[in-house]
Design a protein around this motif. Structure first.
Motif, PDB file in Angstrom:
ATOM      1  N   PHE A 126      -9.311   5.803  10.667  1.00 19.45           N
ATOM      2  CA  PHE A 126      -9.445   4.872   9.547  1.00 19.45           C
ATOM      3  C   PHE A 126      -8.219   4.979   8.651  1.00 19.45           C
ATOM      4  N   ILE A 127      -7.600   3.827   8.363  1.00 17.16           N
ATOM      5  CA  ILE A 127      -6.387   3.842   7.541  1.00 17.16           C
ATOM      6  C   ILE A 127      -6.518   2.883   6.358  1.00 17.16           C
ATOM      7  N   ALA A 128      -6.412   3.453   5.157  1.00 23.44           N
ATOM      8  CA  ALA A 128      -6.456   2.665   3.923  1.00 23.44           C
ATOM      9  C   ALA A 128      -5.019   2.441   3.458  1.00 23.44           C
ATOM     10  N   VAL A 129      -4.662   1.182   3.191  1.00 19.62           N
ATOM     11  CA  VAL A 129      -3.281   0.860   2.835  1.00 19.62           C
ATOM     12  C   VAL A 129      -3.203   0.428   1.367  1.00 19.62           C
ATOM     13  N   GLU A 130      -2.325   1.076   0.613  1.00 17.52           N
ATOM     14  CA  GLU A 130      -2.168   0.760  -0.808  1.00 17.52           C
ATOM     15  C   GLU A 130      -0.699   0.465  -1.116  1.00 17.52           C
ATOM     16  N   PRO A 131      -0.383  -0.130  -2.272  1.00 11.34           N
ATOM     17  CA  PRO A 131       1.017  -0.413  -2.623  1.00 11.34           C
ATOM     18  C   PRO A 131       1.739   0.854  -3.108  1.00 11.34           C
ATOM     19  N   THR A 132       3.027   0.962  -2.819  1.00 15.07           N
ATOM     20  CA  THR A 132       3.810   2.088  -3.355  1.00 15.07           C
ATOM     21  C   THR A 132       3.843   2.038  -4.889  1.00 15.07           C
ATOM     22  N   ALA A 133       3.626   0.846  -5.464  1.00 18.26           N
ATOM     23  CA  ALA A 133       3.669   0.713  -6.922  1.00 18.26           C
ATOM     24  C   ALA A 133       2.386   1.212  -7.595  1.00 18.26           C
ATOM     25  N   SER A 134       1.321   1.366  -6.827  1.00 14.30           N
ATOM     26  CA  SER A 134       0.049   1.822  -7.389  1.00 14.30           C
ATOM     27  C   SER A 134      -0.592   2.789  -6.384  1.00 14.30           C
ATOM     28  N   ALA A 159       3.206  -1.753 -12.673  1.00 10.36           N
ATOM     29  CA  ALA A 159       4.353  -2.651 -12.581  1.00 10.36           C
ATOM     30  C   ALA A 159       3.828  -4.020 -12.164  1.00 10.36           C
ATOM     31  N   LYS A 160       4.619  -5.047 -12.463  1.00 11.06           N
ATOM     32  CA  LYS A 160       4.146  -6.406 -12.165  1.00 11.06           C
ATOM     33  C   LYS A 160       4.379  -6.752 -10.699  1.00 11.06           C
ATOM     34  N   ILE A 161       3.780  -5.997  -9.818  1.00  9.28           N
ATOM     35  CA  ILE A 161       3.907  -6.340  -8.401  1.00  9.28           C
ATOM     36  C   ILE A 161       2.973  -7.506  -8.097  1.00  9.28           C
ATOM     37  N   HIS A 162       3.144  -8.071  -6.908  1.00 13.89           N
ATOM     38  CA  HIS A 162       2.465  -9.328  -6.618  1.00 13.89           C
ATOM     39  C   HIS A 162       1.087  -9.194  -6.003  1.00 13.89           C
ATOM     40  N   MET A 202       7.998  -5.377  -0.316  1.00 11.46           N
ATOM     41  CA  MET A 202       8.930  -6.102   0.556  1.00 11.46           C
ATOM     42  C   MET A 202       8.384  -6.122   1.985  1.00 11.46           C
ATOM     43  N   ASP A 203       7.964  -4.939   2.447  1.00 16.40           N
ATOM     44  CA  ASP A 203       7.431  -4.826   3.807  1.00 16.40           C
ATOM     45  C   ASP A 203       6.120  -5.593   3.941  1.00 16.40           C
ATOM     46  N   VAL A 204       5.374  -5.628   2.849  1.00 17.94           N
ATOM     47  CA  VAL A 204       4.093  -6.336   2.863  1.00 17.94           C
ATOM     48  C   VAL A 204       4.316  -7.837   3.023  1.00 17.94           C
ATOM     49  N   PHE A 205       5.257  -8.382   2.256  1.00 20.60           N
ATOM     50  CA  PHE A 205       5.500  -9.833   2.353  1.00 20.60           C
ATOM     51  C   PHE A 205       6.172 -10.218   3.666  1.00 20.60           C
ATOM     52  N   GLU A 206       6.976  -9.317   4.209  1.00 21.05           N
ATOM     53  CA  GLU A 206       7.540  -9.584   5.531  1.00 21.05           C
ATOM     54  C   GLU A 206       6.398  -9.738   6.550  1.00 21.05           C
ATOM     55  N   LEU A 238      11.895 -10.584  -4.705  1.00 17.30           N
ATOM     56  CA  LEU A 238      10.979  -9.448  -4.790  1.00 17.30           C
ATOM     57  C   LEU A 238      11.769  -8.148  -4.753  1.00 17.30           C
ATOM     58  N   GLU A 239      11.242  -7.150  -5.465  1.00 19.90           N
ATOM     59  CA  GLU A 239      11.922  -5.859  -5.473  1.00 19.90           C
ATOM     60  C   GLU A 239      10.997  -4.756  -5.006  1.00 19.90           C
ATOM     61  N   HIS A 240      11.653  -3.731  -4.455  1.00 18.02           N
ATOM     62  CA  HIS A 240      10.899  -2.525  -4.105  1.00 18.02           C
ATOM     63  C   HIS A 240      10.570  -1.791  -5.393  1.00 18.02           C
ATOM     64  N   TYR A 241       9.400  -1.214  -5.478  1.00 14.06           N
ATOM     65  CA  TYR A 241       9.055  -0.462  -6.674  1.00 14.06           C
ATOM     66  C   TYR A 241       8.272   0.781  -6.296  1.00 14.06           C
ATOM     67  N   ASP A 242       8.783   1.935  -6.726  1.00 16.38           N
ATOM     68  CA  ASP A 242       8.057   3.188  -6.534  1.00 16.38           C
ATOM     69  C   ASP A 242       7.501   3.616  -7.875  1.00 16.38           C
TER      70      ASP A 242
END
Ligand SMILES: *Cc1c(COP(=O)(O)O)cnc(C)c1O
Length: 459
Positions: free
Chosen positions: A291-299, A333-336, A366-370, A433-437
């Protein structure tokens, strides 16, 4: 040979029971604490916010809870949702993996959130509630609950994170069309909102702040209004189990069983919805699924947050629960992917991650929108940016299977469509779009910002 693409169930196959993971969990439930006393909550405290029937579900240890006929009747508007084999995506990736997705974007409001919205509105209605309050980020939850409240003739007050209210107004218009009252949060309608505005008149708001406002509005209504939450709580995860129950039957129709189940995580409800029924099969019937849960690097709540007791909201009015958290004062951060920016996580999800039953990964937008673009151009569906995290996770698995030359059966949940997220796609298409850590200092200071809880169990 004919390739089958859609695996469809009939209305009769809409699940009759919600599945409660607590009946089979190898780890015990953690206590829920009153934010004032920091002692375990009493039903009294919770009953200011929720009707008793939902509180019973919240603490239930029963494996199955019957779905009322009135709720199943409304589910027929979009359930059972399709399971689709992503043949065209597989081909584009040139992978030996088989990729399946469960598509929850066919619900009227466009995401899985309608599954719990209808149930919550129903249980409130039969308990005598007249009006609900809630918060919404980008508006997925607000629109689902607006529709459900209209169906059950309940009034609804929605506190919508200000930056979304202003920059992404279309879901607000949808909520208003369904008959809800929508206010930008922070607002001057609550003490919590006023306190934030006094510090920062231009506050963009956050889900944590909007939760504080909606909770306060219900808590001071003398029982007239109750509060509804679109994720995180046990009863919300319970209602979402219909996703996984249907998917089990559909994988069976496809004559396959998933080696890996993937979902995006904000508060954890759509992931739990697809995963927990398969986790039951793993725990009880030895089925071997990852089982793999995927979250944003920004959150990065699960991958970098702390597993500790924290408030569910910014103003410290919501219960304290044990969960992975970035701190209740987290301002994202204001990620999408608006729906994935909560500071905390469903306690049941956190338990499973902590127990090693669920793995978590963080992926950059970035990888998500790709991945979202590749999915749109192969499968045709424009995914919600939140859901695209799961797509990226599935693509990564498919590429890994290709590198190893192995057939792997991948199932992911496509939690919603992205028809209201076109400004995000515009930004991506225009290269903006920008990468955000999430910054390391903010991670390092989580401990200092957690409440002091004096249970035998401490932070
Ligand atoms: C709200 C939302 C999410 C995140 O919430 P979870 O509770 O983690 O499921 C994911 N996808 C979509 C489409 C959403 O609307």
């Amino acid at each position: 040979m004919q390739k089958q693409t859609k695996f469809l169930l009939s209305e009769n196959d809409i699940p009759r029971y919600y599945y409660n993971i607590m009946a089979d969990s190898p780890v015990p439930a953690t206590p829920v604490l009153n934010p004032m006393t920091k002692e375990p909550v009493t039903p009294d405290f919770l009953s200011a916010l929720f009707p008793m029937n939902l509180i019973e579900q919240e603490i239930s240890m029963d494996r199955y809870i019957e779905i009322p006929d009135e709720v199943r009747e409304i589910y027929k508007l979009w359930r059972p949702t399709p399971l689709i084999r992503a043949h065209r995506l597989e081909k584009a990736l040139d992978t030996p993996a088989h990729i399946y997705f469960k598509y929850e974007g066919v619900s009227p409001s466009g995401s899985h959130k309608s599954n719990t919205a209808v149930a919550q509105a129903y249980y409130n209605k039969i308990a005598g509630t007249k009006a609900l309050t809630t918060e919404t980020g980008a508006g997925q939850w607000g629109s689902a609950l607006s529709m459900a409240c209209k169906f059950f003739d309940l009034d609804l007050e929605v506190y919508m994170v200000r930056v979304s209210y202003e920059q992404k107004p279309y879901r607000r218009y949808l909520m208003e069309t369904y008959g809800a009252q929508v206010y930008p949060s922070p607002s001057t309608r609550t003490q919590a909102g006023k306190a934030i505005l006094a510090q920062d008149a231009d506050s963009p708001g956050s889900l944590g702040i909007a939760i504080s406002e909606a909770v306060e509005a219900a808590a001071i209504s003398n029982g007239l209004k109750k509060y509804g939450l679109g994720s995180v709580l046990n009863h919300v995860l319970l209602h979402q189990s219909v996703i996984g129950e249907e998917a089990i039957k559909q994988m069976d129709m496809a004559d396959e069983y998933p080696d890996v189940v993937i979902g995006c995580v904000g508060g954890g409800s759509n992931f739990a919805g697809i995963a927990f029924p398969f986790l039951r099969e793993k725990l009880l019937n030895d089925r071997d699924t990852r089982f793999i849960a995927v979250e944003p690097t920004a959150s990065p709540t699960l991958t970098r947050g702390k597993y500790a007791f924290d408030y569910g909201d910014t103003a410290q009015m919501a219960p304290i629960v044990k969960m992975h958290t970035l701190g209740h004062d987290f301002i994202p951060a204001k990620i999408h992917a608006g729906g994935l920016r909560y500071h905390g996580m469903a306690p049941q999800m956190s338990m499973m991650v902590d127990a090693g039953l669920v793995n978590a990964v963080a992926i950059s937008q970035m990888d998500v929108f790709e991945a979202a673009s590749l999915f749109a151009t192969t499968e045709g569906i424009l995914p919600a940016p939140e859901s695209a995290h799961a797509i990226r996770g599935a693509i990564n698995e498919a590429m890994d299977a290709k590198a190893l030359g192995e057939k792997r059966v991948i199932l992911f949940n496509l939690s919603g469509h992205g028809h209201f997220d076109l400004t995000s796609y515009q930004a991506y298409n225009e290269g903006k779009l920008e990468h955000y850590d999430y910054p390391e200092e903010a991670i390092a200071s989580i401990d200092e910002r957690l409440p002091n809880v004096s249970l035998g169990v401490t932070n």
